[in-house]
Design a protein around this motif. Structure first.
Motif, PDB file in Angstrom:
ATOM      1  N   MET A 143       0.834  -1.207   0.000  1.00 38.56           N
ATOM      2  CA  MET A 143       0.000   0.000   0.000  1.00 38.56           C
ATOM      3  C   MET A 143       0.863   1.250   0.000  1.00 38.56           C
ATOM      4  SD  MET A 143      -3.056  -1.100   2.604  1.00 38.56           S
ATOM      5  CE  MET A 143      -3.652   0.566   2.767  1.00 38.56           C
ATOM      6  N   LYS A 144       1.945   1.213   0.753  1.00 39.46           N
ATOM      7  CA  LYS A 144       2.844   2.363   0.819  1.00 39.46           C
ATOM      8  C   LYS A 144       3.427   2.641  -0.569  1.00 39.46           C
ATOM      9  CE  LYS A 144       6.748   3.976   3.586  1.00 39.46           C
ATOM     10  NZ  LYS A 144       7.746   3.580   4.582  1.00 39.46           N
ATOM     11  N   ASN A 145       3.868   1.598  -1.264  1.00 40.81           N
ATOM     12  CA  ASN A 145       4.401   1.765  -2.620  1.00 40.81           C
ATOM     13  C   ASN A 145       3.321   2.254  -3.571  1.00 40.81           C
ATOM     14  OD1 ASN A 145       6.981   0.935  -1.875  1.00 40.81           O
ATOM     15  ND2 ASN A 145       6.604  -1.204  -2.388  1.00 40.81           N
ATOM     16  N   ASP A 146       2.130   1.672  -3.455  1.00 37.37           N
ATOM     17  CA  ASP A 146       1.027   2.092  -4.318  1.00 37.37           C
ATOM     18  C   ASP A 146       0.681   3.563  -4.085  1.00 37.37           C
ATOM     19  OD1 ASP A 146       0.939  -0.432  -5.367  1.00 37.37           O
ATOM     20  OD2 ASP A 146      -0.869  -1.064  -4.272  1.00 37.37           O
ATOM     21  N   PHE A 147       0.679   3.979  -2.827  1.00 38.31           N
ATOM     22  CA  PHE A 147       0.376   5.378  -2.530  1.00 38.31           C
ATOM     23  C   PHE A 147       1.468   6.298  -3.050  1.00 38.31           C
ATOM     24  CE2 PHE A 147      -2.675   3.897   0.821  1.00 38.31           C
ATOM     25  CZ  PHE A 147      -3.774   4.519   0.276  1.00 38.31           C
ATOM     26  N   LYS A 148       2.722   5.851  -2.994  1.00 37.34           N
ATOM     27  CA  LYS A 148       3.798   6.681  -3.547  1.00 37.34           C
ATOM     28  C   LYS A 148       3.602   6.854  -5.046  1.00 37.34           C
ATOM     29  CE  LYS A 148       7.497   5.816  -0.239  1.00 37.34           C
ATOM     30  NZ  LYS A 148       8.811   5.212  -0.013  1.00 37.34           N
ATOM     31  N   LYS A 149       3.281   5.735  -5.749  1.00 37.55           N
ATOM     32  CA  LYS A 149       3.048   5.819  -7.184  1.00 37.55           C
ATOM     33  C   LYS A 149       1.852   6.719  -7.475  1.00 37.55           C
ATOM     34  CE  LYS A 149       4.888   1.238  -8.267  1.00 37.55           C
ATOM     35  NZ  LYS A 149       4.540  -0.136  -8.665  1.00 37.55           N
ATOM     36  N   MET A 150       0.790   6.546  -6.693  1.00 39.89           N
ATOM     37  CA  MET A 150      -0.401   7.356  -6.904  1.00 39.89           C
ATOM     38  C   MET A 150      -0.096   8.829  -6.648  1.00 39.89           C
ATOM     39  SD  MET A 150      -4.283   7.128  -5.291  1.00 39.89           S
ATOM     40  CE  MET A 150      -3.949   5.604  -4.533  1.00 39.89           C
ATOM     41  N   GLU A 151       0.701   9.087  -5.631  1.00 40.45           N
ATOM     42  CA  GLU A 151       1.058  10.479  -5.328  1.00 40.45           C
ATOM     43  C   GLU A 151       1.856  11.080  -6.482  1.00 40.45           C
ATOM     44  OE1 GLU A 151       3.575  12.835  -1.927  1.00 40.45           O
ATOM     45  OE2 GLU A 151       2.498  11.035  -1.344  1.00 40.45           O
ATOM     46  N   GLU A 152       2.799  10.302  -7.043  1.00 37.76           N
ATOM     47  CA  GLU A 152       3.566  10.780  -8.187  1.00 37.76           C
ATOM     48  C   GLU A 152       2.647  11.052  -9.378  1.00 37.76           C
ATOM     49  OE1 GLU A 152       6.445   7.693  -8.825  1.00 37.76           O
ATOM     50  OE2 GLU A 152       7.607   8.232  -7.041  1.00 37.76           O
ATOM     51  N   GLU A 153       1.703  10.127  -9.623  1.00 40.49           N
ATOM     52  CA  GLU A 153       0.765  10.314 -10.727  1.00 40.49           C
ATOM     53  C   GLU A 153      -0.124  11.526 -10.496  1.00 40.49           C
ATOM     54  OE1 GLU A 153      -1.284   6.590 -11.105  1.00 40.49           O
ATOM     55  OE2 GLU A 153       0.468   5.562 -11.931  1.00 40.49           O
ATOM     56  N   MET A 154      -0.537  11.751  -9.264  1.00 42.37           N
ATOM     57  CA  MET A 154      -1.365  12.923  -8.957  1.00 42.37           C
ATOM     58  C   MET A 154      -0.571  14.208  -9.161  1.00 42.37           C
ATOM     59  SD  MET A 154      -4.398  11.968  -8.319  1.00 42.37           S
ATOM     60  CE  MET A 154      -5.146  13.367  -7.530  1.00 42.37           C
ATOM     61  N   ASP A 155       0.706  14.207  -8.782  1.00 43.14           N
ATOM     62  CA  ASP A 155       1.547  15.381  -9.017  1.00 43.14           C
ATOM     63  C   ASP A 155       1.694  15.647 -10.516  1.00 43.14           C
ATOM     64  OD1 ASP A 155       1.887  15.760  -6.303  1.00 43.14           O
ATOM     65  OD2 ASP A 155       3.853  14.764  -6.223  1.00 43.14           O
ATOM     66  N   CYS A 156       1.899  14.567 -11.279  1.00 47.31           N
ATOM     67  CA  CYS A 156       2.015  14.693 -12.734  1.00 47.31           C
ATOM     68  C   CYS A 156       0.704  15.219 -13.323  1.00 47.31           C
ATOM     69  CB  CYS A 156       2.387  13.347 -13.343  1.00 47.31           C
ATOM     70  SG  CYS A 156       2.636  13.380 -15.119  1.00 47.31           S
ATOM     71  N   LEU A 157      -0.406  14.665 -12.872  1.00 47.86           N
ATOM     72  CA  LEU A 157      -1.718  15.113 -13.341  1.00 47.86           C
ATOM     73  C   LEU A 157      -1.943  16.581 -12.997  1.00 47.86           C
ATOM     74  CD1 LEU A 157      -4.494  14.397 -14.575  1.00 47.86           C
ATOM     75  CD2 LEU A 157      -5.225  13.746 -12.269  1.00 47.86           C
ATOM     76  N   SER A 158      -1.561  16.976 -11.794  1.00 47.88           N
ATOM     77  CA  SER A 158      -1.726  18.367 -11.369  1.00 47.88           C
ATOM     78  C   SER A 158      -0.908  19.308 -12.253  1.00 47.88           C
ATOM     79  CB  SER A 158      -1.309  18.495  -9.907  1.00 47.88           C
ATOM     80  OG  SER A 158      -1.395  19.820  -9.480  1.00 47.88           O
ATOM     81  N   SER A 159       0.342  18.921 -12.530  1.00 45.36           N
ATOM     82  CA  SER A 159       1.165  19.788 -13.390  1.00 45.36           C
ATOM     83  C   SER A 159       0.597  19.825 -14.814  1.00 45.36           C
ATOM     84  CB  SER A 159       2.624  19.327 -13.392  1.00 45.36           C
ATOM     85  OG  SER A 159       2.749  18.060 -13.995  1.00 45.36           O
ATOM     86  N   ASN A 160       0.104  18.682 -15.324  1.00 50.33           N
ATOM     87  CA  ASN A 160      -0.510  18.664 -16.658  1.00 50.33           C
ATOM     88  C   ASN A 160      -1.761  19.542 -16.696  1.00 50.33           C
ATOM     89  OD1 ASN A 160       1.431  16.956 -17.706  1.00 50.33           O
ATOM     90  ND2 ASN A 160       0.212  15.108 -17.467  1.00 50.33           N
ATOM     91  N   MET A 161      -2.564  19.493 -15.635  1.00 45.47           N
ATOM     92  CA  MET A 161      -3.763  20.330 -15.562  1.00 45.47           C
ATOM     93  C   MET A 161      -3.384  21.812 -15.557  1.00 45.47           C
ATOM     94  SD  MET A 161      -6.465  18.486 -15.702  1.00 45.47           S
ATOM     95  CE  MET A 161      -7.741  19.561 -15.099  1.00 45.47           C
ATOM     96  N   ALA A 162      -2.311  22.147 -14.866  1.00 47.36           N
ATOM     97  CA  ALA A 162      -1.857  23.541 -14.841  1.00 47.36           C
ATOM     98  C   ALA A 162      -1.433  23.987 -16.240  1.00 47.36           C
ATOM     99  CB  ALA A 162      -0.704  23.704 -13.853  1.00 47.36           C
ATOM    100  N   ILE A 163      -0.729  23.109 -16.962  1.00 46.95           N
ATOM    101  CA  ILE A 163      -0.286  23.432 -18.326  1.00 46.95           C
ATOM    102  C   ILE A 163      -1.504  23.599 -19.239  1.00 46.95           C
ATOM    103  CG2 ILE A 163       0.917  22.485 -20.343  1.00 46.95           C
ATOM    104  CD1 ILE A 163       2.902  21.196 -18.339  1.00 46.95           C
ATOM    105  N   ILE A 164      -2.472  22.677 -19.116  1.00 50.71           N
ATOM    106  CA  ILE A 164      -3.684  22.757 -19.932  1.00 50.71           C
ATOM    107  C   ILE A 164      -4.441  24.049 -19.648  1.00 50.71           C
ATOM    108  CG2 ILE A 164      -5.970  21.722 -20.269  1.00 50.71           C
ATOM    109  CD1 ILE A 164      -4.590  18.978 -19.903  1.00 50.71           C
ATOM    110  N   THR A 165      -4.542  24.420 -18.379  1.00 52.71           N
ATOM    111  CA  THR A 165      -5.226  25.665 -18.011  1.00 52.71           C
ATOM    112  C   THR A 165      -4.515  26.870 -18.617  1.00 52.71           C
ATOM    113  OG1 THR A 165      -5.957  24.646 -15.941  1.00 52.71           O
ATOM    114  CG2 THR A 165      -5.998  27.051 -16.047  1.00 52.71           C
TER     115      THR A 165
END
Length: 173
Positions: free
Chosen positions: A97-119
């Motif tokens: 779960m800890k590894n999965d959450f780290k991956k999910m956190e990285e993906e969320m950070d990537c998604l957040s930066s992509n959303m900022a670029i799209i905006t």
């Protein structure tokens, strides 16, 4: 004040005795010879057995107690083994779960930066097209007006032709 403190202490003692199973009712049922009871007294139990049992009965009792000890020991080992396996499984699950959450956190950070670029891109496109949008709206209005004018220019010759053909209904339409 001392009477109140004594009363509170007495009430607390009563609650603790009740919680741990040492209520006043248990005093009557107090059995130091019961091997499964918390108040068991091994010395009294041994003296009672020595007084009441012959050698053969003592050997049987010893064998019975030995079997119970082995059984309890085996049950304890099984419980320890099962709990150890559950602990290992839980540890593995937590690690995963800890590894999965780290991956999910990285993906969320990537998604957040992509959303900022799209905006940002969307804002740039909107500001770029703002002037064109006004021009298109103005041209659209002119186009509608030109269609109306074209209809008006085509109306007299169309009416004349309908009247000449005798199509009065079509002329009215």
């Amino acid at each position: 004040m001392s009477g109140v403190d004594d009363e509170q202490r007495s009430r607390r003692r009563g609650l603790l005795k009740q919680y741990y199973g040492f209520s006043e009712e248990n005093k009557e049922g107090f059995d130091p010879y019961n091997i499964n009871a918390p108040e068991f007294n091994p010395d009294l139990y041994l003296h009672k057995l020595l007084k009441e049992c012959n050698l053969n009965q003592l050997m049987q009792k010893e064998h019975q107690i030995y079997r119970q000890i082995q059984s309890l020991d085996s049950e304890m080992q099984t419980l320890v083994y099962e709990n150890y396996n559950k602990f290992i499984s839980a540890t593995d699950t937590i690690r995963k779960m800890k590894n999965d959450f780290k991956k999910m956190e990285e993906e969320m950070d990537c998604l957040s930066s992509n959303m900022a670029i799209i905006t940002e891109f969307s804002g740039n496109i909107s500001s770029t097209l703002q002037g064109r949008r006004q021009k298109i709206s103005k041209l659209s209005g002119i186009h509608v007006l030109l269609k109306k004018l074209q209809f008006l220019f085509e109306l007299p010759p169309g009416l004349k032709m309908c009247i000449e053909n005798g199509s009065y209904r079509q002329a009215v339409r």
